[in-house]
Enzyme design. Structure first.
Site, PDB file in Angstrom:
ATOM      1  N   CYS A 148      15.263   2.341   5.790  1.00 45.54           N
ATOM      2  CA  CYS A 148      15.269   0.887   5.935  1.00 45.54           C
ATOM      3  C   CYS A 148      13.850   0.321   6.048  1.00 45.54           C
ATOM      4  CB  CYS A 148      16.121   0.457   7.122  1.00 45.54           C
ATOM      5  SG  CYS A 148      15.536   1.136   8.675  1.00 45.54           S
ATOM      6  N   HIS A 191       4.944  -7.058  11.252  1.00 43.50           N
ATOM      7  CA  HIS A 191       6.242  -7.728  11.241  1.00 43.50           C
ATOM      8  C   HIS A 191       6.158  -9.110  10.599  1.00 43.50           C
ATOM      9  CE1 HIS A 191       7.544  -4.390  13.803  1.00 43.50           C
ATOM     10  NE2 HIS A 191       8.646  -4.586  13.125  1.00 43.50           N
TER      11      HIS A 191
HETATM   12  C1  PEP Z   1      10.526   0.474  10.212  1.00 43.08           C
HETATM   13  O1  PEP Z   1       9.747   0.765  11.122  1.00 43.08           O
HETATM   14  O2  PEP Z   1      10.466   0.964   9.059  1.00 43.08           O
HETATM   15  C2  PEP Z   1      11.609  -0.497  10.444  1.00 43.08           C
HETATM   16  C3  PEP Z   1      12.518  -0.743   9.533  1.00 43.08           C
HETATM   17  O3  PEP Z   1      11.577  -1.183  11.621  1.00 43.08           O
HETATM   18  P1  PEP Z   1      10.578  -2.406  11.886  1.00 43.08           P
HETATM   19  O4  PEP Z   1       9.873  -2.719  10.598  1.00 43.08           O
HETATM   20  O5  PEP Z   1      11.395  -3.542  12.381  1.00 43.08           O
HETATM   21  O6  PEP Z   1       9.661  -1.845  12.913  1.00 43.08           O
HETATM   22 MG    MG Z   2      10.201   0.148  13.133  1.00 45.53          MG
END
Ligand code: PEP
Ligand code: MG
Length: 587
Positions: A508, A197
């Site tokens: 996403c 993250h």
């Molecule tokens: C993902 O896991 O691809 C996502 C968009 O969520 P995050 O990166 O916040 O875990």
């Molecule tokens: Mg995720």
């Protein structure tokens, strides 16, 4: 440039593309320093309470751990914990420390550390292994208690100067968000994987980032200048004049490329044979919406709501959240926004939480946490529902792995709607979607799709869980391959089931923001791409550079390949062919 130093070249793993030249600073997290400060009369009692609470929580944690060891018949380990529990009752670690806080007027952690240092001096003089073991117990207790005492005292990157290049062992998502706010020029860490993250937060701002740079024996702050190449993973300390000129040139080439992409901001995200894709934004804070409008995005496909509380001491109240979501919705100017409920846990641990799970990514994260902490979940849902009276809002659940989780979460939305109605509070129509980030969810995509208005594939986690590779572990980064054939097959399956059910499916995860993946994802039938606002122009350009016919052909070809590296090579070659002058990817 520091004329006294020799140029030092280090090779790491590229995380976020871009080139920066700036002043290196070394960021030491709170764990490496024990803060010491004086207390005034009024705060003495609160400090004692804080210490007692840390001891109480540590004891509780040890007792729980001990119980589970007994359940598993691990009596020997349980006995070790018993001796730690007894030590925690020792007046030297309880009343003595409380008295010392009162008499010295110093904060609990410095007094506690002082006591541990005293123990060390005492035990060092006794060579008996029994006492050495006892000292290890003291250290263990100390780590546990300090964890609770320091939870509130994170050092902050909020006040660094804008041209700083931050060197750190590791950065949390909250650290990175602070560094972004302070406009840090680049980030360099020893630990941290490509889909951590912290990496995502760096990418949201386009902050060049390189990880896997060992900091042992290097003091970056002794150099007056550093260069970070987030494309190749090269980090250069005290560059010589030629190197500096070379990178100044590259930096301006990259900027020219970004400036050129601005020309397409008012054009539609459609392929040259007329297939239109929704191109939305992933955001972590309201301030990013300006960039969404500037780049002509179609809406927000993912608002990572947990970022409103990552560095807070508690979850915001319903009223506080309502104000935040309402502001967001109003700033959308009629465009749709998908608010994802809190995805806490994993590598996004709140400062008030102590992450003590052995496998946090497999633990009480996201929807699991929310269904366990129903009051927190309900108050977030009520706030989002109330904000939905002001615009086009969808609610999305993170990390669903079973149908029952989705049904339970939907039930809580219904309860919240009923409550609001009986209280006379307004709310609008909301679409409900679920993220597909876990292989089990992908495999039951047909069942989930029947219960949802849309699906959104979170490839960052899907890759991690499908390949059993920790997304934040830099040593595993070569195995973290979004082009693995299994990932492509999972995406194909999800798209097929969503399409069969007549609902849209978005991506996403970070692959959506990589223009080399664009034709592949379109060819697999994805309807929407959601990317950090910074990547809207590059992805729009990639959409406009392809045809849906070509994209389908490419997807078919990729699905026939057997290795991640062959698929990656195919995408790179296709991208070079379609976009030869993109210096972010072709160099
Ligand atoms: C993902 O896991 O691809 C996502 C968009 O969520 P995050 O990166 O916040 O875990
Ligand atoms: Mg995720």
């Amino acid at each position: 440039m520091n004329n006294d130093s020799k140029e030092v070249r280090l090779q790491g793993t590229p995380i976020c593309r871009g080139v920066s030249i700036g002043k290196p600073i070394l960021f030491l997290p709170a764990e490496e320093t024990v803060p010491e400060f004086n207390l005034n009369d009024e705060s003495l009692e609160a400090e004692i309470d804080r210490f007692r609470k840390a001891m109480r929580l540590s004891r509780k944690e040890l007792e729980t751990l001990q119980k589970s060891l007994y359940t598993e018949d691990l009596h020997e380990s349980a006995t070790i914990l018993e001796s730690q529990l007894q030590m925690m009752q020792d007046p030297m670690l309880t009343t003595h420390i409380e008295h010392a806080i009162l008499s010295t007027r110093k904060n609990a952690e410095s007094v506690f550390q002082n006591q541990v240092d005293q123990y060390k001096i005492k035990f060092d003089t006794i060579k008996d292994p029994f006492f050495q073991d006892r000292f290890r117990d003291v250290q263990d207790i100390s780590r546990r208690v300090m964890g609770y005492l320091r939870a509130k005292q994170r050092l902050s990157l909020a006040s660094i100067s804008p041209d700083s290049i931050v060197f750190a062992k590791e950065l949390t998502a909250a650290d990175t968000a602070e560094a972004n706010n302070a406009a840090a020029s680049a980030l360099v860490t020893e630990y941290g994987g490509p889909a951590s993250h912290a990496a995502i937060v760096a990418k949201s701002k386009g902050t060049p980032y390189v990880s896997s740079i060992p900091l042992e024996g290097i003091d970056p702050s002794a150099h007056s200048l550093a260069i970070v190449d987030g494309r190749t993973g090269e980090v250069i300390l005290s560059p010589n004049l030629d190197t500096l000129r070379h990178y100044q040139h590259i930096r301006s080439q990259l900027q020219d490329h970004l400036d050129k992409l601005e020309d397409i901001k008012n054009l539609r995200p459609e392929t040259f044979d007329g297939y239109t894709v929704r191109l939305s934004a992933n955001i972590e804070m309201a301030s990013e919406l300006e960039s969404l409008h500037i780049h002509g995005g179609n809406g927000v496909g993912l608002f990572r709501s947990e970022f409103i509380c990552l560095s807070q001491d508690s979850f915001p109240s319903e009223e506080e959240q309502f104000a935040i979501y309402k502001e967001l919705v109003e700033k959308m100017r009629g465009l749709p926004i998908v608010i994802r409920t809190f995805d806490v846990g994993g590598d996004k641990c709140l400062s008030m939480q102590q992450n003590k799970e052995t496998n946090p990514f497999l633990g009480c994260r996201a929807i699991r946490f929310l269904l366990k902490e129903k009051n927190i979940f309900k108050s977030q849902l009520r706030a989002v529902l109330r904000a939905s009276a002001f615009g086009d809002v969808s609610i999305m659940f993170p990390m669903i792995s079973t149908l029952s989780e989705l049904l339970e979460a939907k039930e809580i939305i219904s309860e919240a709607q009923k409550e609001l109605k009986s209280e006379g509070k307004k709310y609008g129509y909301v679409r409900i979607g679920c993220m597909i980030e876990v292989p089990s969810a992908a495999i039951i995509a047909d069942l989930l799709a029947k219960e949802c208005d849309f699906l959104s594939i979170g490839t960052n986690d899907l890759v991690q869980y499908a390949l059993a590779v920790d997304r934040s572990n830099h040593e595993m980064s070569s195995l973290y391959t979004p082009t693995h054939p299994s990932v492509l097959r999972l995406i194909k399956l999800i798209v097929h089931e969503a399409t069969h059910q007549g609902i849209p499916v978005a991506i996403c995860g970070e692959v959506a923001a990589d223009p080399r993946f664009t034709p592949l994802l379109l060819g697999l039938g994805v309807h929407e791409l959601s990317v950090a606002t910074r990547y809207l122009p590059a992805v729009k350009q990639a959409i406009r550079n392809t045809s849906i016919v070509e994209a389908s052909r490419l997807a078919e070809q990729a699905l026939m390949l057997t290795t991640a590296s062959d698929i990656q090579a195919l995408l790179t070659q296709e991208y070079k062919h379609n976009s030869p002058d993109d210096c972010f990817y072709n160099y």
